[in-house]
Design an enzyme around this catalytic site. Structure first.
Site, PDB file in Angstrom:
ATOM      1  CE1 TYR A  87      40.343 -10.207  34.255  1.00  0.00           C
ATOM      2  CE2 TYR A  87      41.344  -8.631  32.761  1.00  0.00           C
ATOM      3  CZ  TYR A  87      40.675  -9.813  32.977  1.00  0.00           C
ATOM      4  OH  TYR A  87      40.362 -10.598  31.916  1.00  0.00           O
TER       5      TYR A  87
ATOM      6  CB  CYS B  14      24.389   5.358  32.832  1.00  0.00           C
ATOM      7  SG  CYS B  14      24.379   6.932  31.968  1.00  0.00           S
TER       8      CYS B  14
END
Ligand SMILES: *Cc1c(COP(=O)(O)O)cnc(C)c1O
Length: 409
Positions: A302, A328
């Protein structure tokens, strides 16, 4: 919870770690109740999805709250924590008729948000009272700029579909006992909220036997400086006045309900993580922590801004950092954030980590989920164990793929 306490708790339980302050949850609950103490029948239904640990649910039960749930699993968590079925509202979206009927059988208040399910549910179960979720199409665009929008929202039954809704109710002879709206993050402003409430009152007049009106949530808590915070006291005063008038018009007393999640638990929570590495690049200084969006996804999902303190060096000189995770993929918690000088091994504290943080955690990168601790009566209690590697393997079904064995489908 001051820095000393936080440091102590993380020393005892390890990191990464979620810690919740039971007293903060209580004070938020009491603040909201007080703002509506002139309403004869006022009820808070805590939104379980914000933070669903059963010890947190038990705190809310003790305070007198009910629960707002969005899945049958949340309903079962609530029953497990000791809530009575009638203290629970089921407010799902896009859920099957079958699941809704299963929840209704448990005795939980059903809230239906589309006409297709309403017609089917009413046909099968005309005697089970149902609440309807209305989309009032109100969006906030600042104080003087109330726009009728959000036509595309997947939530709620449009107020423009009222004739169709009334026809279904008449044909099935079902009993509508509640009216509900939850406009989510659209409404920032008290006056805009009151405008939406008017639409709900108008709708309510179509039903003669209501027990409650549920105004959902929409309460704002500040995450960073300058954020809008709902003025709960002013809101309470204004909505109470209007609600008492409506009760007179309607001719009987009704329960006024809310379903706050964030308001009750966001500020009660912190997330603590250790710094694994401080890495200088040509453009910035990265502080890489022993966590990532697998444990706290709001900043990436968000763009949420969680305030970050270095509780290992709170008096250190302030410098600019980009705080990142160990996943990653790009998982940036904060960019160019002014934080007291960070050394490898320091503990960073993310504020406002009570709502939609642990409950959104995953096992991505095959990492275990953190532990959860409740701070209450000046004591730290472990309320969820840190996962172990066994949890990563659990439910995986190992098959023999050597010796040309046939792989079952
Ligand atoms: C998520 C949700 C809430 C709680 O919203 P907050 O912003 O956390 O207060 C309330 N009602 C319903 C139906 C919800 O889906």
């Amino acid at each position: 919870m001051n820095n000393e306490i936080l440091n102590q708790i993380v020393k005892e339980f390890g990191s990464p770690l979620y810690i919740y302050d039971g007293e903060k949850i209580e004070s938020q609950y009491n603040r909201l109740s007080k703002a509506f103490n002139k309403v004869e029948k006022f009820k808070v239904y805590y939104a379980v999805k914000a933070l669903s640990n059963i010890s947190i649910l038990k705190i809310l039960k003790k305070l007198g709250s009910g629960l707002d749930t969005v899945s049958i699993e949340e309903v079962k968590l609530g029953l497990h924590a000791g809530f009575e079925p009638h203290e629970i509202i089921f407010t799902p979206n896009g859920v099957s008729l079958q699941e809704i009927e299963q929840v209704a059988k448990l005795g939980v208040q059903i809230n239906i948000d589309n006409l297709s399910i309403l017609e089917q549910f009413g046909t099968n179960n005309p005697n089970i009272p149902v609440c309807i979720r209305i989309n009032p199409h109100v969006m906030a665009g600042g104080n003087a700029n109330i726009s009728v929008g959000h036509i595309d929202s997947k939530f709620g039954i449009s107020i423009h579909q009222m004739p169709h809704l009334l026809r279904i109710v008449e044909n099935t002879k079902m009993h509508i006992n509640g009216i509900h709206m939850h406009t989510g993050s659209d409404i920032l402003d008290v006056d805009v909220f009151l405008y939406a409430a008017e639409i709900l009152f108008e709708t309510a007049k179509n039903f003669k036997n209501l027990d409650f009106i549920d105004f959902g949530s929409g309460f704002k808590v500040p995450y960073k400086k300058g954020d809008i915070e709902t003025n709960v006291e002013e809101f309470g005063k204004k909505l109470t006045k209007r609600f008492l008038n409506f009760e007179k018009e309607y001719g009987r007393s009704l329960t006024l309900a809310f379903e706050p999640g964030k308001f009750l638990v966001s500020e009660a929570g912190v997330f603590l993580a250790n710094v694994n590495v401080v890495k200088q690049t040509t453009s910035t200084v990265f502080a890489g922590i022993n966590s990532g969006f697998n444990h706290l996804i709001r900043p990436m999902l968000y763009g949420a801004q969680h305030h970050i303190d270095n509780i290992s060096n709170p008096k250190g000189k302030e410098r600019f950092y980009t705080v990142v995770g160990y996943i990653c993929e790009t998982d940036t918690f904060a960019t160019n954030r002014r934080i007291n000088e960070i050394h490898e091994g320091d503990v960073l504290c993310f504020r406002n980590a009570g709502a939609y943080c642990y409950s959104m955690a995953s096992n991505y990168n095959s990492r275990v989920k953190p532990a959860e601790v409740l701070w209450i009566n000046n004591e730290a209690h472990l309320i969820r164990q840190r996962e172990t590697f066994e949890d990563i393997l659990r439910n995986q079904v190992e098959i023999d793929i050597t010796n040309n064995a046939e792989i079952p489908v």
